[in-house]
Design a protein around this motif. Structure first.
Motif, PDB file in Angstrom:
ATOM      1  N   UNK A   1      55.628  38.595  35.086  1.00 41.14           N
ATOM      2  CA  UNK A   1      55.226  37.271  35.777  1.00 41.14           C
ATOM      3  C   UNK A   1      53.533  37.568  36.352  1.00 41.14           C
ATOM      4  N   UNK A   2      53.450  38.560  37.000  1.00 43.27           N
ATOM      5  CA  UNK A   2      52.022  38.709  37.387  1.00 43.27           C
ATOM      6  C   UNK A   2      51.128  38.748  36.712  1.00 43.27           C
ATOM      7  N   UNK A   3      51.158  39.436  35.504  1.00 41.80           N
ATOM      8  CA  UNK A   3      50.217  39.408  34.381  1.00 41.80           C
ATOM      9  C   UNK A   3      50.099  38.069  33.771  1.00 41.80           C
ATOM     10  N   UNK A   4      51.138  37.276  33.420  1.00 42.91           N
ATOM     11  CA  UNK A   4      51.028  35.966  33.096  1.00 42.91           C
ATOM     12  C   UNK A   4      50.308  35.124  33.831  1.00 42.91           C
ATOM     13  N   UNK A   5      50.539  35.162  35.126  1.00 40.10           N
ATOM     14  CA  UNK A   5      49.678  34.260  36.267  1.00 40.10           C
ATOM     15  C   UNK A   5      48.419  34.716  36.380  1.00 40.10           C
ATOM     16  N   UNK A   6      48.089  35.974  36.204  1.00 41.00           N
ATOM     17  CA  UNK A   6      46.656  36.332  36.289  1.00 41.00           C
ATOM     18  C   UNK A   6      45.864  36.485  34.916  1.00 41.00           C
TER      19      UNK A   6
ATOM     20  N   UNK B   1      33.088  35.232  46.559  1.00 40.97           N
ATOM     21  CA  UNK B   1      33.075  34.465  45.652  1.00 40.97           C
ATOM     22  C   UNK B   1      32.664  34.775  44.396  1.00 40.97           C
ATOM     23  N   UNK B   2      31.369  35.485  44.246  1.00 40.47           N
ATOM     24  CA  UNK B   2      31.000  36.153  43.128  1.00 40.47           C
ATOM     25  C   UNK B   2      31.845  37.234  42.550  1.00 40.47           C
ATOM     26  N   UNK B   3      32.434  37.752  43.375  1.00 38.58           N
ATOM     27  CA  UNK B   3      33.323  39.071  42.824  1.00 38.58           C
ATOM     28  C   UNK B   3      34.760  38.334  42.416  1.00 38.58           C
ATOM     29  N   UNK B   4      35.056  37.103  42.433  1.00 37.22           N
ATOM     30  CA  UNK B   4      36.369  36.576  42.166  1.00 37.22           C
ATOM     31  C   UNK B   4      36.846  37.066  40.730  1.00 37.22           C
ATOM     32  N   UNK B   5      36.214  37.025  39.854  1.00 37.58           N
ATOM     33  CA  UNK B   5      36.535  37.398  38.428  1.00 37.58           C
ATOM     34  C   UNK B   5      36.821  38.624  38.280  1.00 37.58           C
ATOM     35  N   UNK B   6      35.731  39.620  39.091  1.00 36.38           N
ATOM     36  CA  UNK B   6      36.285  40.910  38.905  1.00 36.38           C
ATOM     37  C   UNK B   6      37.293  41.568  39.808  1.00 36.38           C
ATOM     38  N   UNK B   7      37.456  40.654  40.814  1.00 33.31           N
ATOM     39  CA  UNK B   7      38.748  40.783  41.849  1.00 33.31           C
ATOM     40  C   UNK B   7      40.197  40.557  41.030  1.00 33.31           C
ATOM     41  N   UNK B   8      40.100  39.481  40.237  1.00 32.16           N
ATOM     42  CA  UNK B   8      41.286  39.468  39.575  1.00 32.16           C
ATOM     43  C   UNK B   8      41.828  40.559  38.529  1.00 32.16           C
ATOM     44  N   UNK B   9      40.654  40.910  37.785  1.00 29.88           N
ATOM     45  CA  UNK B   9      40.754  42.139  36.918  1.00 29.88           C
ATOM     46  C   UNK B   9      41.276  43.219  37.633  1.00 29.88           C
ATOM     47  N   UNK B  10      40.653  43.490  38.743  1.00 29.62           N
ATOM     48  CA  UNK B  10      41.014  44.853  39.358  1.00 29.62           C
ATOM     49  C   UNK B  10      42.253  44.765  39.966  1.00 29.62           C
ATOM     50  N   UNK B  11      42.623  43.422  40.640  1.00 33.10           N
ATOM     51  CA  UNK B  11      44.156  43.098  40.945  1.00 33.10           C
ATOM     52  C   UNK B  11      45.243  43.498  40.278  1.00 33.10           C
TER      53      UNK B  11
ATOM     54  N   UNK C   1      44.879  45.522  37.640  1.00 29.56           N
ATOM     55  CA  UNK C   1      44.999  47.316  37.417  1.00 29.56           C
ATOM     56  C   UNK C   1      45.705  47.777  38.495  1.00 29.56           C
ATOM     57  N   UNK C   2      45.447  47.364  39.672  1.00 29.74           N
ATOM     58  CA  UNK C   2      45.824  48.054  40.887  1.00 29.74           C
ATOM     59  C   UNK C   2      47.479  47.818  41.109  1.00 29.74           C
TER      60      UNK C   2
END
Length: 295
Positions: A275-280, A208-218, A220-221
């Motif tokens: 679409x992915x970028x707008x969603x995230x 849960x703490x990594x959720x913002x970082x995970x969205x940013x990394x997602x 990028x990947x």
């Protein structure tokens, strides 16, 4: 006879107060104008690509920059049929999603102890991951091909997913480790006091703490894996396993190419990314803001 100098009238307080306000307004107008120009420069090639993709080759040659007189949707119909768009989209989503999930899971598991344990071996392992960022992908092509051949995974989705995950893992470890170093250890200590083990702490506290970082990394990947051409080109040979980038690459001829064939495939290949970028987008901004505020 005395001559008195004329008295100078004091500056009006209203004029003194409006001068800084006028300067702020001018700076705001200048900044908004600059942002508008940068936005137009960025989206102009995209709009031109969409426009040209709706024209025939003869119309593009005659009027390359003018507004098309006739919109031609036949280009997209032909591109969807030639690409087998549904199949290519499924293959690309499967590879991208599998690689992203594997990287985020293993990257967070590796970054957690390296951000908490201050030992010589953790620093050495962290430096090895950072060194992995400097290795070009072309250097790893032959070893990856031979490794997948020995595992009998050539021409399978698993080979591409594992290869993409291995290439992207160093960046994920570096990203997650930097983020976790700014997270207070007291959160994990409180979970340990409540009787939580390492796996439960990882699942209920770290993730849960990594959720913002995970969205940013997602995102990028997703961009890196989706647009990759080299790994699928080397490891996949069957027509039924082709990705978006391979289908777009197949429309480029040896000496020339047709814009009515190439550009519709490019638009169809990049539309899901938009679409992915707008969603995230909201999560990406939250992740960047959280990283800045924690730093």
């Amino acid at each position: 006879m005395t001559i008195t100098a004329p008295r100078t009238r004091p500056a009006s307080p209203v004029a003194a107060d409006t001068a800084p306000l006028r300067r702020r307004r001018l700076r705001g107008i200048a900044s908004h104008t600059g942002l508008l120009l940068v936005t137009l420069i960025v989206i102009a090639p995209i709009l031109l690509m969409v426009k040209v993709s709706l024209q025939s080759d003869a119309d593009v040659a005659a009027h390359p920059l003018s507004w098309p007189a006739h919109w031609n949707l036949h280009n997209y119909v032909a591109a969807i049929r030639a690409m087998n768009y549904g199949r290519s989209l499924y293959n690309t989503v499967l590879i991208t999603g599998g690689a992203a999930l594997l990287v985020m899971l293993t990257g967070s598991l590796a970054a957690w102890p390296m951000s908490r344990i201050s030992r010589r071996w953790t620093k050495t392992v962290y430096q090895l991951f950072v060194a992995g960022l400097t290795v070009p992908v072309f250097v790893m092509i032959t070893p990856l091909y031979m490794f997948m051949r020995d595992l009998q995974l050539l021409d399978t989705f698993a080979s591409v997913i594992l290869a993409e995950a291995a290439i992207s893992l160093p960046f994920a470890v570096l990203f997650f480790t930097s983020f976790l170093k700014s997270v207070p250890v007291e959160l994990e200590e409180a979970a340990a006091i409540d009787g939580a083990g390492p796996l439960r702490t990882y699942w209920h506290v770290i993730l849960p703490v990594l959720r913002p970082a995970t969205a940013t990394l997602a995102i990028t990947l997703t961009l890196a894996v989706w647009n990759d051409l080299v790994i699928p080109l080397v490891l996949l040979t069957s027509d039924s396993k082709q990705t978006m980038t391979l289908d777009v690459y197949s429309t480029i001829g040896t000496h020339a190419y047709s814009t009515s064939q190439l550009l519709p495939t490019v638009v169809l290949g990049t539309a899901p990314l938009l679409v992915v970028f707008v969603a995230l987008q909201r999560h990406i901004v939250a992740g960047i803001t959280a990283g800045v505020s924690k730093g």
